[in-house]
Design a protein around this motif. Structure first.
Motif, PDB file in Angstrom:
ATOM      1  N   LEU A  65       0.861  -1.178   0.000  1.00 16.82           N
ATOM      2  CA  LEU A  65       0.000   0.000   0.000  1.00 16.82           C
ATOM      3  C   LEU A  65       0.901   1.233   0.000  1.00 16.82           C
ATOM      4  CD1 LEU A  65      -3.262   0.333   1.984  1.00 16.82           C
ATOM      5  CD2 LEU A  65      -1.793   2.298   1.563  1.00 16.82           C
ATOM      6  N   ASN A  81       3.297   4.317   7.107  1.00 18.65           N
ATOM      7  CA  ASN A  81       4.022   3.044   7.198  1.00 18.65           C
ATOM      8  C   ASN A  81       4.407   2.527   5.802  1.00 18.65           C
ATOM      9  OD1 ASN A  81       1.202   2.797   6.821  1.00 18.65           O
ATOM     10  ND2 ASN A  81       1.337   0.604   7.145  1.00 18.65           N
ATOM     11  N   GLY A  84       2.799   0.005   3.133  1.00 18.75           N
ATOM     12  CA  GLY A  84       1.998  -0.858   3.995  1.00 18.75           C
ATOM     13  C   GLY A  84       1.993  -2.262   3.416  1.00 18.75           C
ATOM     14  N   THR A  85       1.978  -3.241   4.288  1.00 13.64           N
ATOM     15  CA  THR A  85       2.009  -4.634   3.833  1.00 13.64           C
ATOM     16  C   THR A  85       0.645  -5.275   3.992  1.00 13.64           C
ATOM     17  OG1 THR A  85       4.304  -4.792   4.576  1.00 13.64           O
ATOM     18  CG2 THR A  85       3.130  -6.871   4.199  1.00 13.64           C
ATOM     19  N   ILE A  86       0.080  -5.761   2.896  1.00 13.98           N
ATOM     20  CA  ILE A  86      -1.157  -6.540   2.969  1.00 13.98           C
ATOM     21  C   ILE A  86      -0.759  -7.997   2.761  1.00 13.98           C
ATOM     22  CG2 ILE A  86      -3.514  -6.820   2.107  1.00 13.98           C
ATOM     23  CD1 ILE A  86      -2.866  -3.933   3.059  1.00 13.98           C
ATOM     24  N   ASP A  87      -0.918  -8.791   3.820  1.00 14.15           N
ATOM     25  CA  ASP A  87      -0.534 -10.205   3.781  1.00 14.15           C
ATOM     26  C   ASP A  87      -1.556 -11.006   2.983  1.00 14.15           C
ATOM     27  OD1 ASP A  87       1.733 -10.136   5.800  1.00 14.15           O
ATOM     28  OD2 ASP A  87       0.127  -9.313   7.028  1.00 14.15           O
ATOM     29  N   TYR A  90      -4.614 -12.044   4.977  1.00 18.45           N
ATOM     30  CA  TYR A  90      -5.426 -10.993   5.613  1.00 18.45           C
ATOM     31  C   TYR A  90      -6.785 -10.895   4.928  1.00 18.45           C
ATOM     32  CZ  TYR A  90      -6.817  -6.311   7.230  1.00 18.45           C
ATOM     33  OH  TYR A  90      -7.481  -5.243   7.774  1.00 18.45           O
ATOM     34  N   GLU A  93     -10.576  -5.362   6.253  1.00 16.42           N
ATOM     35  CA  GLU A  93     -10.666  -4.232   5.330  1.00 16.42           C
ATOM     36  C   GLU A  93      -9.272  -3.654   5.090  1.00 16.42           C
ATOM     37  OE1 GLU A  93     -13.083  -0.953   6.704  1.00 16.42           O
ATOM     38  OE2 GLU A  93     -13.130  -0.058   4.692  1.00 16.42           O
ATOM     39  N   VAL A  94      -8.970  -3.364   3.860  1.00 17.90           N
ATOM     40  CA  VAL A  94      -7.711  -2.677   3.540  1.00 17.90           C
ATOM     41  C   VAL A  94      -7.858  -1.224   3.993  1.00 17.90           C
ATOM     42  CG1 VAL A  94      -6.199  -1.893   1.680  1.00 17.90           C
ATOM     43  CG2 VAL A  94      -7.198  -4.202   1.605  1.00 17.90           C
ATOM     44  N   LYS A  95      -6.900  -0.765   4.788  1.00 18.30           N
ATOM     45  CA  LYS A  95      -6.957   0.616   5.289  1.00 18.30           C
ATOM     46  C   LYS A  95      -5.635   1.310   5.016  1.00 18.30           C
ATOM     47  CE  LYS A  95     -10.361  -0.379   8.825  1.00 18.30           C
ATOM     48  NZ  LYS A  95     -10.664  -0.454  10.257  1.00 18.30           N
TER      49      LYS A  95
HETATM   50  O1  LIG Z   1      -1.190  -0.163   5.467  1.00 25.32           O
HETATM   51  C1  LIG Z   1      -1.678  -1.220   5.879  1.00 25.32           C
HETATM   52  C2  LIG Z   1      -0.911  -2.185   6.530  1.00 25.32           C
HETATM   53  C3  LIG Z   1      -1.524  -3.338   6.976  1.00 25.32           C
HETATM   54  N1  LIG Z   1      -2.867  -3.544   6.775  1.00 25.32           N
HETATM   55  C4  LIG Z   1      -3.497  -4.799   7.207  1.00 25.32           C
HETATM   56  C5  LIG Z   1      -3.156  -5.922   6.232  1.00 25.32           C
HETATM   57  C6  LIG Z   1      -2.043  -6.663   6.896  1.00 25.32           C
HETATM   58  O2  LIG Z   1      -2.045  -8.006   6.479  1.00 25.32           O
HETATM   59  C7  LIG Z   1      -2.389  -6.476   8.351  1.00 25.32           C
HETATM   60  C8  LIG Z   1      -1.205  -6.543   9.262  1.00 25.32           C
HETATM   61  O3  LIG Z   1      -0.262  -5.590   8.863  1.00 25.32           O
HETATM   62  P1  LIG Z   1       1.212  -5.581   9.470  1.00 25.32           P
HETATM   63  O4  LIG Z   1       1.776  -6.957   9.488  1.00 25.32           O
HETATM   64  O5  LIG Z   1       1.959  -4.511   8.773  1.00 25.32           O
HETATM   65  O6  LIG Z   1       0.911  -5.050  10.920  1.00 25.32           O
HETATM   66  P2  LIG Z   1       1.367  -5.610  12.342  1.00 25.32           P
HETATM   67  O7  LIG Z   1       1.530  -4.428  13.206  1.00 25.32           O
HETATM   68  O8  LIG Z   1       2.531  -6.559  12.202  1.00 25.32           O
HETATM   69  O9  LIG Z   1       0.040  -6.349  12.785  1.00 25.32           O
HETATM   70  P3  LIG Z   1      -0.234  -7.934  12.855  1.00 25.32           P
HETATM   71  O10 LIG Z   1       0.265  -8.340  14.176  1.00 25.32           O
HETATM   72  O11 LIG Z   1      -1.738  -8.016  12.712  1.00 25.32           O
HETATM   73  O12 LIG Z   1       0.463  -8.597  11.708  1.00 25.32           O
HETATM   74  O13 LIG Z   1      -2.988  -5.187   8.447  1.00 25.32           O
HETATM   75  C9  LIG Z   1      -3.627  -2.603   6.096  1.00 25.32           C
HETATM   76  O14 LIG Z   1      -4.825  -2.770   5.865  1.00 25.32           O
HETATM   77  N2  LIG Z   1      -2.997  -1.461   5.677  1.00 25.32           N
END
Ligand SMILES: O=c1ccn([C@H]2C[C@H](O)[C@@H](COP(=O)(O)OP(=O)(O)OP(=O)(O)O)O2)c(=O)[nH]1
Ligand SMILES: [Mg+2]
Length: 154
Positions: A65, A81, A84-87, A90, A93-95
């Motif tokens: 993202l 961030n 942004g990483t969308i796994d 996941y 909702e994409v935000k």
């Molecule tokens: O800009 C972003 C970043 C992430 N996500 C969603 C999709 C992603 O798969 C999930 C987790 O993101 P990330 O791994 O970056 O966050 P985390 O802080 O490591 O959370 P988690 O413990 O849920 O993995 O949040 C978004 O919708 N937008």
């Protein structure tokens, strides 16, 4: 490559994310704020913006993202961030987490194109713990160790 996408209630009536040109790398994402609502990002402030969609990426892929450069150059607004990483697993909702680095308040309304999504392959590493790593010319030099100009002689 096919990617399943699902519109959430707040995304009803908005276009699906789309490539803005034939060669565009990113699918532009729309702000799925309630109609008529203005979200004001004050200078220095950040906020999580809904896009009204969920996706299911095939295993072995991610979506990045990323900011839109137009918002960055015109208003100083970017993805905090980035990227942004969308796994691939996941299903929420994409935000988009936007931050205003500009000097003026930035107004976001429903249907604005706020960021873009680039789908990319992911290499999963199998970590092998070792006692020593192989040697290289760079070694541990980093963070500017090769200088700013020319071929590193200056
Ligand atoms: O800009 C972003 C970043 C992430 N996500 C969603 C999709 C992603 O798969 C999930 C987790 O993101 P990330 O791994 O970056 O966050 P985390 O802080 O490591 O959370 P988690 O413990 O849920 O993995 O949040 C978004 O919708 N937008
Ligand atoms: Mg995570």
């Amino acid at each position: 490559m096919k990617v399943s996408i699902r519109r959430l209630t707040n995304g009803e009536g908005l276009p699906l994310p789309a490539y803005a040109s034939e060669g565009a790398a990113g699918l532009d994402l729309y702000a799925a704020l309630p109609a008529g609502q203005k979200l004001v990002l004050e200078p220095g402030a950040r906020d999580l913006i809904p896009t009204g969609i969920q996706i299911a990426l095939p295993e072995g892929y991610e979506a990045q993202l990323r900011p839109r450069s137009g918002l960055a150059v015109e208003y100083g607004v970017t993805v905090l961030n980035a990227p942004g990483t969308i796994d691939s697993d996941y299903r929420g909702e994409v935000k988009a987490l936007l931050i205003n680095h500009g000097g003026q308040p930035f107004e976001i309304t429903r249907g604005m194109r706020i960021a873009q999504l680039v789908v990319a392959p992911v290499v999963r590493a199998i970590l092998e713990e070792v006692a020593d790593l192989d040697e290289t010319a760079r070694g541990a030099g980093g963070f500017g160790s090769t200088g700013l100009h020319g071929g590193g002689e200056e």
